[in-house]
Design a protein around this motif. Structure first.
Motif, PDB file in Angstrom:
ATOM      1  N   THR A  11       0.823  -1.207   0.000  1.00  0.00           N
ATOM      2  CA  THR A  11       0.000   0.000   0.000  1.00  0.00           C
ATOM      3  C   THR A  11       0.862   1.264   0.000  1.00  0.00           C
ATOM      4  N   LEU A  12       1.891   1.276   0.830  1.00  0.00           N
ATOM      5  CA  LEU A  12       2.741   2.455   0.918  1.00  0.00           C
ATOM      6  C   LEU A  12       3.625   2.623  -0.313  1.00  0.00           C
ATOM      7  N   LEU A  13       4.018   1.534  -0.946  1.00  0.00           N
ATOM      8  CA  LEU A  13       4.748   1.648  -2.207  1.00  0.00           C
ATOM      9  C   LEU A  13       3.874   2.313  -3.269  1.00  0.00           C
ATOM     10  N   ALA A  14       2.615   1.925  -3.328  1.00  0.00           N
ATOM     11  CA  ALA A  14       1.696   2.528  -4.293  1.00  0.00           C
ATOM     12  C   ALA A  14       1.507   4.020  -4.005  1.00  0.00           C
ATOM     13  N   ALA A  15       1.398   4.385  -2.737  1.00  0.00           N
ATOM     14  CA  ALA A  15       1.228   5.796  -2.381  1.00  0.00           C
ATOM     15  C   ALA A  15       2.493   6.593  -2.649  1.00  0.00           C
ATOM     16  N   THR A  16       3.654   6.009  -2.423  1.00  0.00           N
ATOM     17  CA  THR A  16       4.914   6.710  -2.615  1.00  0.00           C
ATOM     18  C   THR A  16       5.222   6.907  -4.096  1.00  0.00           C
TER      19      THR A  16
ATOM     20  N   LEU B 227       7.166   4.888   4.180  1.00  0.00           N
ATOM     21  CA  LEU B 227       7.665   3.720   3.457  1.00  0.00           C
ATOM     22  C   LEU B 227       8.808   3.059   4.220  1.00  0.00           C
ATOM     23  N   ALA B 228       9.704   3.862   4.775  1.00  0.00           N
ATOM     24  CA  ALA B 228      10.829   3.313   5.542  1.00  0.00           C
ATOM     25  C   ALA B 228      10.327   2.550   6.762  1.00  0.00           C
TER      26      ALA B 228
ATOM     27  N   MET C 115       8.359  -4.860   7.886  1.00  0.00           N
ATOM     28  CA  MET C 115       8.326  -6.117   7.145  1.00  0.00           C
ATOM     29  C   MET C 115       9.638  -6.881   7.298  1.00  0.00           C
ATOM     30  N   LEU C 116      10.765  -6.173   7.218  1.00  0.00           N
ATOM     31  CA  LEU C 116      12.058  -6.842   7.347  1.00  0.00           C
ATOM     32  C   LEU C 116      12.249  -7.428   8.745  1.00  0.00           C
ATOM     33  N   SER C 117      11.750  -6.742   9.768  1.00  0.00           N
ATOM     34  CA  SER C 117      11.839  -7.280  11.130  1.00  0.00           C
ATOM     35  C   SER C 117      10.975  -8.522  11.283  1.00  0.00           C
TER      36      SER C 117
ATOM     37  N   PRO D 274      15.981  10.805   2.180  1.00  0.00           N
ATOM     38  CA  PRO D 274      16.515   9.489   1.788  1.00  0.00           C
ATOM     39  C   PRO D 274      15.779   8.371   2.497  1.00  0.00           C
ATOM     40  N   LEU D 275      15.916   7.177   1.979  1.00  0.00           N
ATOM     41  CA  LEU D 275      15.308   5.989   2.589  1.00  0.00           C
ATOM     42  C   LEU D 275      16.318   5.365   3.545  1.00  0.00           C
TER      43      LEU D 275
END
Length: 194
Positions: free
Chosen positions: A83-88, A101-102, A108-110, A192-193
């Motif tokens: 969802t956040l990728l689509a918004a970004t 997004l970060a 997700m990575l955790s 930056p990310l």
């Protein structure tokens, strides 16, 4: 007419300077947007890897409820990241969207790392393997590498390139003469990310 000639020359020089400064800032901004497009592709690949792995592993009947709970947490974190990728994608240089997004990416990575601690690979920004053994002499000012689910350095390289492009763009819009151009054209700093 001869008295106004220096003013016309000064106006022409100022106009050419403004156009040159604007073109430089727009070129750097475009570079940051292109770097985000590459980063977006690699993040989508990471997501597809996670979702494919979750779909392949059917929970056995004797699995504990704790594992199923973490599995649900990973699915939810992956859905939030989608969802956040689509918004970004709509405004990739918006600091608020990149921060969200970060956060979703780290969540997700955790969750992935808790569920699959042995299936995590971390790379340096140049693509060299950082994990399991960190490299000596690592620059402490550089951001820490992320541990990615898919064993590919592409995501870390793309993140590094995006961060460098954003830093170049941000540096350009705060330099004195270009600062006026950025203010007139309403160009804002990006994030930056991390």
């Amino acid at each position: 007419m001869p008295e106004s000639l220096p003013w016309w020359i000064l106006a022409a020089v100022a106009l050419f300077w403004f156009i040159g400064a604007y073109n430089r800032i727009v070129r750097l901004r475009s570079g940051a947007l292109q770097a985000y497009a590459t980063l977006d592709v690699t993040l989508v690949r990471q997501l597809e890897f996670v979702q494919r792995r979750l779909a392949e592993e059917l929970a056995p009947p004797q699995a504990s409820s704790g594992t199923q709970r973490e599995d649900v947490g990973l699915k939810a974190a992956a859905a939030q990241l989608v969802t956040l990728l689509a918004a970004t994608r709509l405004k990739p240089l918006d600091p608020a969207r990149i921060a969200a997004l970060a956060t979703a990416l780290h969540t997700m990575l955790s969750a992935w790392q808790r569920l699959y601690p042995d299936a995590v690979v971390s790379f340096e920004a140049d693509g060299t393997l950082s994990r399991p053994a960190p490299l000596n002499g690592r620059d402490e000012s550089a951001p820490a590498p992320m541990a990615w689910p898919e064993p590919s350095a592409a995501a870390e390289i793309a993140r590094s390139q995006f961060n460098q492009a954003v830093e170049q763009y941000n540096a350009a819009i705060v330099q004195f003469p270009a600062l006026l151009v950025a203010w007139i054209m309403q160009l804002r700093p990006a994030a930056p990310l991390r």
